[in-house]
Motif scaffolding. Structure first.
Motif, PDB file in Angstrom:
ATOM      1  N   GLU A 293       0.833  -1.197   0.000  1.00  0.00           N
ATOM      2  CA  GLU A 293       0.000   0.000   0.000  1.00  0.00           C
ATOM      3  C   GLU A 293       0.876   1.258   0.000  1.00  0.00           C
ATOM      4  OE1 GLU A 293      -2.853   0.069   3.120  1.00  0.00           O
ATOM      5  OE2 GLU A 293      -3.820  -1.801   2.511  1.00  0.00           O
ATOM      6  N   HIS A 297       1.220   4.280  -2.826  1.00  0.00           N
ATOM      7  CA  HIS A 297       1.036   5.688  -2.483  1.00  0.00           C
ATOM      8  C   HIS A 297       2.252   6.520  -2.892  1.00  0.00           C
ATOM      9  CE1 HIS A 297      -0.189   9.244  -0.181  1.00  0.00           C
ATOM     10  NE2 HIS A 297       1.056   9.295   0.275  1.00  0.00           N
ATOM     11  N   GLN A 301       2.599  10.391  -4.542  1.00  0.00           N
ATOM     12  CA  GLN A 301       2.774  11.488  -3.594  1.00  0.00           C
ATOM     13  C   GLN A 301       4.205  11.558  -3.080  1.00  0.00           C
ATOM     14  OE1 GLN A 301       0.428  13.890  -2.058  1.00  0.00           O
ATOM     15  NE2 GLN A 301       2.478  14.630  -1.531  1.00  0.00           N
TER      16      GLN A 301
END
Length: 333
Positions: A293, A297, A301
């Protein structure tokens, strides 16, 4: 699920040590959770992948590199900065910093706390080392009074305490690799371990200290230092004894008392449960999912939390002092 590549300088010869065996154990357990493979980066080995060959591939977003060899971490982190990288941290105290883009998996709570302070913006997890079920008390007759492994032992232990004990009881000093370590632990009444001096010379910490726990699991009474990761589980006076305590004579007195009593420690399996395979696999499943995860991400970002650089710490210090000065000034008006 991304594939895990466990990076090791090599898997035999000069690289053989406790840290290597622990990392290979973790690799085997990881294979039960996801795809995993060993990759060497210093020496090429038959049947194993080599890092420089892998890095020639176009897309490696579907893999996570697990780095662990302390003295190589700074170079590896720089070399792999554009890839998905996790640091599997054994010892603490190495003179390097890591960016928030590299999650950390610590093998002891001692190391967890170290990196929690040193790299506060990184994702961090605790994954204890495994104590396999072969390390258990077989309730055999113990024909060795005192067992000690020479590697990592202090000068005091080898040159003072052991010679003193050899005059009073049967002592066995191990100076080479032991094929059947559980069997040897089951023959010993007392196991001595004193690594504080060794790790002080290395300027890093005892990452975990597998052998005292393995000895406890086999029914040995353990006299040990409690430095670094040993403090995770050793509890002097309750599940072990502190070695190098005040004087050689006091150590000899306590060790002989334990030998004469001929009593194995009565320890709950709860002490070892955290380090058994079932718990580690459960934790690995959670950790691997969270890592996947996180790297998803990370693609979208950039990191935007201020880091604790020396410059920022200096600014925070000045700001705090200035704040105190302002408070006193206005209070005086």
């Amino acid at each position: 699920m991304r594939k895990l590549y466990f990076l090791l300088p090599g898997t035999d010869g000069k690289f053989a040590c406790g840290g290597l065996w622990a990392e290979l154990k973790t690799f085997k357990l990881a294979q039960q959770v996801c795809q995993a493979d060993v990759v060497t980066y210093r020496q090429r080995e038959t049947g194993k992948l080599f890092l420089d060959d892998l890095l020639k591939e176009q897309d490696l977003d579907d893999v996570i590199f697990v780095i662990s060899w302390g003295f190589d971490i700074a170079k590896l982190a720089a070399k792999l900065k554009s890839y998905n990288v996790v640091y599997h941290a054994h010892s603490a105290g190495y003179k390097f910093n890591l960016p928030a883009s590299i999650p950390i998996i610590a093998v002891s709570r001692n190391t967890l706390g170290y990196w929690g302070q040193k790299s506060p913006n990184a994702l961090i997890f605790y994954l204890p080392n495994e104590i396999s079920y072969e390390f258990k008390n077989l309730h055999l007759e113990r024909d060795i009074d005192v067992l000690v492994q020479a590697r990592k032992s202090s000068e005091y232990l080898l040159k003072q305490l052991i010679p003193a004990l050899q005059q009073k009881c049967k002592v066995q000093v191990v100076t080479s690799y032991v094929e059947d370590l559980p069997g040897l632990f089951n023959r010993a009444k007392v196991y001595l371990y004193d690594s504080a001096e060794y790790w002080a010379q290395q300027s890093v910490s005892e990452g975990f200290g597998l052998q005292p726990m393995e000895a406890l699991a086999c029914g040995c009474q353990v006299f040990s230092s409690v430095n670094g990761g040993l403090s995770d589980y050793l509890d002097p006076g309750f599940n072990c004894y502190k070695i190098a305590a005040y004087s050689q004579e006091y150590d000899v007195q306590r060790i002989l008392k334990v030998i004469d009593a001929s009593i194995s420690p009565t320890l709950s399996e709860d002490l070892f449960a955290e380090h058994r395979v079932e718990n580690i696999i459960q934790r690995l499943q959670v950790i691997v999912e969270e890592l996947n995860e996180f790297f998803d991400h990370k693609k979208q970002q950039a990191s935007n939390i201020p880091t604790l650089t020396r410059g920022r710490l200096a600014k925070l210090f000045i700001k705090r002092i200035y704040g105190k000065f302002q408070k006193k000034y206005f209070q005086g008006l």
